[in-house]
Scaffold this motif. Sequence first.
Motif, mmCIF file in Angstrom:
data_model
loop_
_atom_site.group_PDB
_atom_site.id
_atom_site.type_symbol
_atom_site.label_atom_id
_atom_site.label_comp_id
_atom_site.label_asym_id
_atom_site.label_seq_id
_atom_site.Cartn_x
_atom_site.Cartn_y
_atom_site.Cartn_z
ATOM 1 N N LEU A 34 0.829 -1.160 0.106
ATOM 2 C CA LEU A 34 -0.019 -0.045 -0.056
ATOM 3 C C LEU A 34 0.909 1.313 -0.032
ATOM 4 O O LEU A 34 0.558 2.214 -0.572
ATOM 5 N N LYS A 35 2.068 1.115 0.604
ATOM 6 C CA LYS A 35 2.818 2.386 0.903
ATOM 7 C C LYS A 35 3.572 2.520 -0.764
ATOM 8 O O LYS A 35 3.618 3.587 -1.021
ATOM 9 N N ALA A 36 3.981 1.576 -1.246
ATOM 10 C CA ALA A 36 4.629 1.594 -2.515
ATOM 11 C C ALA A 36 3.376 2.525 -3.616
ATOM 12 O O ALA A 36 3.872 2.986 -4.300
ATOM 13 N N GLU A 37 2.473 1.744 -3.461
ATOM 14 C CA GLU A 37 1.352 2.315 -4.319
ATOM 15 C C GLU A 37 1.022 3.885 -4.255
ATOM 16 O O GLU A 37 0.795 4.552 -5.153
ATOM 17 N N ARG A 38 0.941 4.332 -2.988
ATOM 18 C CA ARG A 38 0.743 5.521 -2.685
ATOM 19 C C ARG A 38 1.935 6.323 -3.118
ATOM 20 O O ARG A 38 1.857 7.565 -3.865
#
Length: 268
Positions: free
Chosen positions: A193-197
Amino acid sequence: MKISLIKYVLIAAVALVIVLILNPFVVIGAGQRGVVLNFGAVQKDVLNEGLHIRIPIMQKVVIMNVQVQKGEGQGDAASKDLQQVTTNVAVNYHLDPQKVADVYQKIGTFDAVGDRIILPAVSESVKAATAQYTAEELISKRQEVREKIRQHLLTRLAVYGVIVDDFSIVNFAFSREFNNAIESKTTAEQLKLKAERDLERIKIEAEQKITQAQAEAESLRLQKENVTENLIKLRQIEMQQRAIEKWDGKLPQVTGGATPFIDLRQGQ
């Protein structure tokens, strides 16, 4: 006269002793019901709260509690994906006041209800419900699982004259291996999720820069299209006017170079 009085006193005393020994009065307290036994045979009529008279020797009254009770227990079962699950539950229940005679006849006194009926029913209901869900679903669909267990309990306990007032799942306990797997999965999902953000943020920033560059290029293009020959002449005239406005009326003096300044007034 005195003999007669003593006689009556003795009769009264004997009668009182007999009453106390035989005890024909029964008091049913708040939240209780009385099951009547005639020479040990359970009668259908149930005594409500208050004072009642029984036939000594022939009748016996068993007090049954119909107040709400709380029971806690746990059930070990396997989930749909064969994970071992220990479910801790709490259930509030009470005896149906109209069926306490049947409860006593089938189960016994109120104290036997918890061990002989409630705990086995909870264990069976937990097993029946958890077998329909995976281990992860037991957590994510906790309310749905709770309702299924509750429905199992209602059906099973109603046969024994027990009413379920409330039911709750205190906790689900899984094996250490499953807990470690869940923790690793949660960490991986958080990193994803952090990478996608971050990717979305970089994409937005790039789009903003492109939009800004396009706006600047469009602005320059529009300025270039608006620069005409008349506009250039107008700007030149404006510059000359500003220069004249700033001139103090004195001609410049040239003190060096090949061409001296000649005062034409001397030839006159």
